[in-house]
Design an enzyme around this catalytic site. Sequence first.
Site, PDB file in Angstrom:
ATOM      1  N   SER A   5     -52.866  36.225  35.280  1.00  0.00           N
ATOM      2  CA  SER A   5     -51.551  35.776  34.837  1.00  0.00           C
ATOM      3  C   SER A   5     -51.015  36.544  33.628  1.00  0.00           C
ATOM      4  CB  SER A   5     -51.659  34.272  34.559  1.00  0.00           C
ATOM      5  OG  SER A   5     -50.437  33.720  34.228  1.00  0.00           O
ATOM      6  N   PRO A  59     -57.690  21.283  21.444  1.00  0.00           N
ATOM      7  CA  PRO A  59     -58.474  22.462  21.811  1.00  0.00           C
ATOM      8  C   PRO A  59     -57.807  23.149  23.000  1.00  0.00           C
ATOM      9  CG  PRO A  59     -59.645  20.439  22.426  1.00  0.00           C
ATOM     10  CD  PRO A  59     -58.379  20.017  21.762  1.00  0.00           C
ATOM     11  N   ARG A 105     -55.095  24.733  19.039  1.00  0.00           N
ATOM     12  CA  ARG A 105     -53.668  25.010  18.824  1.00  0.00           C
ATOM     13  C   ARG A 105     -53.065  23.882  17.999  1.00  0.00           C
ATOM     14  NH1 ARG A 105     -52.976  29.280  22.122  1.00  0.00           N
ATOM     15  NH2 ARG A 105     -53.922  29.163  24.177  1.00  0.00           N
TER      16      ARG A 105
HETATM   17  C1  16G Z   1     -52.653  28.111  31.612  1.00  0.00           C
HETATM   18  C2  16G Z   1     -51.794  27.244  32.464  1.00  0.00           C
HETATM   19  C3  16G Z   1     -50.514  26.874  31.752  1.00  0.00           C
HETATM   20  C4  16G Z   1     -50.808  26.255  30.415  1.00  0.00           C
HETATM   21  C5  16G Z   1     -51.739  27.102  29.611  1.00  0.00           C
HETATM   22  C6  16G Z   1     -52.199  26.320  28.408  1.00  0.00           C
HETATM   23  C7  16G Z   1     -51.422  27.320  34.858  1.00  0.00           C
HETATM   24  C8  16G Z   1     -51.022  28.123  36.057  1.00  0.00           C
HETATM   25  N1  16G Z   1     -51.447  27.938  33.697  1.00  0.00           N
HETATM   26  O1  16G Z   1     -52.057  29.340  31.397  1.00  0.00           O
HETATM   27  O2  16G Z   1     -49.825  25.984  32.572  1.00  0.00           O
HETATM   28  O3  16G Z   1     -49.638  26.064  29.673  1.00  0.00           O
HETATM   29  O4  16G Z   1     -52.872  27.438  30.392  1.00  0.00           O
HETATM   30  O5  16G Z   1     -53.169  26.980  27.746  1.00  0.00           O
HETATM   31  O6  16G Z   1     -51.737  26.150  34.960  1.00  0.00           O
HETATM   32  P1  16G Z   1     -53.964  26.344  26.542  1.00  0.00           P
HETATM   33  O7  16G Z   1     -54.751  25.163  27.062  1.00  0.00           O
HETATM   34  O8  16G Z   1     -54.793  27.473  26.091  1.00  0.00           O
HETATM   35  O9  16G Z   1     -52.962  25.917  25.525  1.00  0.00           O
HETATM   36 MG    MG Z   2     -48.876  33.025  35.421  1.00  0.00          MG
END
Ligand code: 16G
Ligand code: MG
Length: 538
Positions: free
Chosen positions: A88, A499, A507
């Site tokens: 991604s 986390p 965060r």
């Molecule tokens: C991933 C997720 C996204 C989310 C992010 C949060 C998918 C396709 N992607 O990229 O939706 O906002 O993680 O990341 O689900 P974090 O938990 O590191 O804040």
């Molecule tokens: Mg993506």
Amino acid sequence: MLTEKLINLYDTTIIVKHTVYISTMDFTRLAALFHAYPMPIGYIPKYGTSGFRDHAKLLDAVVIRASAMMVLRSKEIKNHCGIMVTASHNPENDNGLKLIDYTGDMINEEFEHYATQLASCQSFEYVQSTLNNIISERNIDVGKYTGYILIGQDTRASGDHLITLCKKTILAMGGKYISLGQVTTPELHYSVASSNFNMKSVYKKLPYINNLMYAFRKLYHSNSYYEINVDCANGVGALRMFELAQHLYTYNIKVNLYNTNNGKLNDLCGADYVEKTLDFPANMHNVHENAICCSLDGDADRIVFFSKNRNKFTLLNGDKIACLIIKYLYNPFDNIESETSMCVVHTPYANGAFTTYIKDMFPSVHIQCAETGVKYLHRTAKQYDIGVYFESNGHGSVHFSQQALQNKAISTISNLLSQYTGDALGDLLFVLVALQQTSFLEWMYMYQDYPCKQVKLYGDKSLFATTDFGRKLLQPEGLQDKLEKVIANYSHSNCFVRPSGTEDLLRLYVECKNVNHVEMLLTDTVTVLSSYTQIEVK
Ligand code: 16G
Ligand code: MG
């Protein structure tokens, strides 16, 4: 067309000679792969928010285990499933796997659990017994159905090797693969669902882009000239955007494409970069005042819009996209069925100004928070007839219930707005449809975000556990109470720490009505956190 494409692929590219297993599984060929591609010592991968993701070099063994599991899922459900090789918005050197169930949705929690279990097995005996447990627990007749997996990849160089391992594993498990090559993530979701279900409805069999354009043609009636500027993040979205741009040209819409694989993937460009830095992506600093601009991410399942307003960068994030969509959907459908329920689903990162705007302008729309990660929003949205869901970072779509789909207009719209996951291209087209009713400037000024800031905190994230969708801390004990005391010193403020589900860090999000309070609350919060564990702010 899609079916034809698949049949073609079956005939020409897939040669599987020995696929007859009756009720028990022969793991000999899988064992050879397992031993040839061992798990790096000490590496214990976990199925995360959106699948497996890490440095590409670490992933061979993960790919083999996950692919084996997906063949079993396909055998169980007697339908096609999908595997997308992508990381991604992450850097070029990373890669990952998104696992797609036969419905087109991401795999369910039971299979997430199996995936993590398989990934943590140290020996082949464990892998074998875990696979056998899945077979017996779920009563899978492994000889009855071959097991078909649609596979796709983004543009990362490491993708080819990982896809080769996918293919080898699928064959070793007695399954067959259907290789779609370089596709966007939402395109693979769509292809899996279409290949299993929508055989009766003619247009659902259309290839991905044609399906989008079919719906767009029915919804877009404007003759005005538009120009849009699209940052493709140097990713797979560029390939589809070239096609889409040609179609849109016939609607008097000129699409200027930027970062179309002439630079490094997601580097100084893409949806994540734009949203986090609040700056123009590479090569787009000179766009005109009030030009309509947007950024895709590396696998084109998210999009944010931006512009230059009064010579300053202005973001229209997932919250704003949700508002524009709700405004479009609200009136026409309110009257159709009085019981039709409509909801907007957001994450804790949604700005307070967004929820206030929805409450004020669309009082009958339910507002629901969900855990961060598009799958959680998608699941919540499914509980309503019209479930609009967007993360602030631009992941999102609208899910429609079977009842809502009885309405012809809604049924057409559902072809534009992915019913499985966020889709940058579908969302982009729907925004163009909605901009027939609301001007771009009106959209930009719909509401003003309250001042906010998000920072990364480096510390031991394993000490932290949350509840209330990530908005409140359960662990370390007592910390939430202390934070709330600090937050109470700043009127109309919101602050939480969670986390990350994707990185080894925490965060911190801070939002205050008074712009001067943001930094103060941030500092106070970090001081409290530091009394529990060592924290470094970035
Ligand atoms: C991933 C997720 C996204 C989310 C992010 C949060 C998918 C396709 N992607 O990229 O939706 O906002 O993680 O990341 O689900 P974090 O938990 O590191 O804040
Ligand atoms: Mg993506």
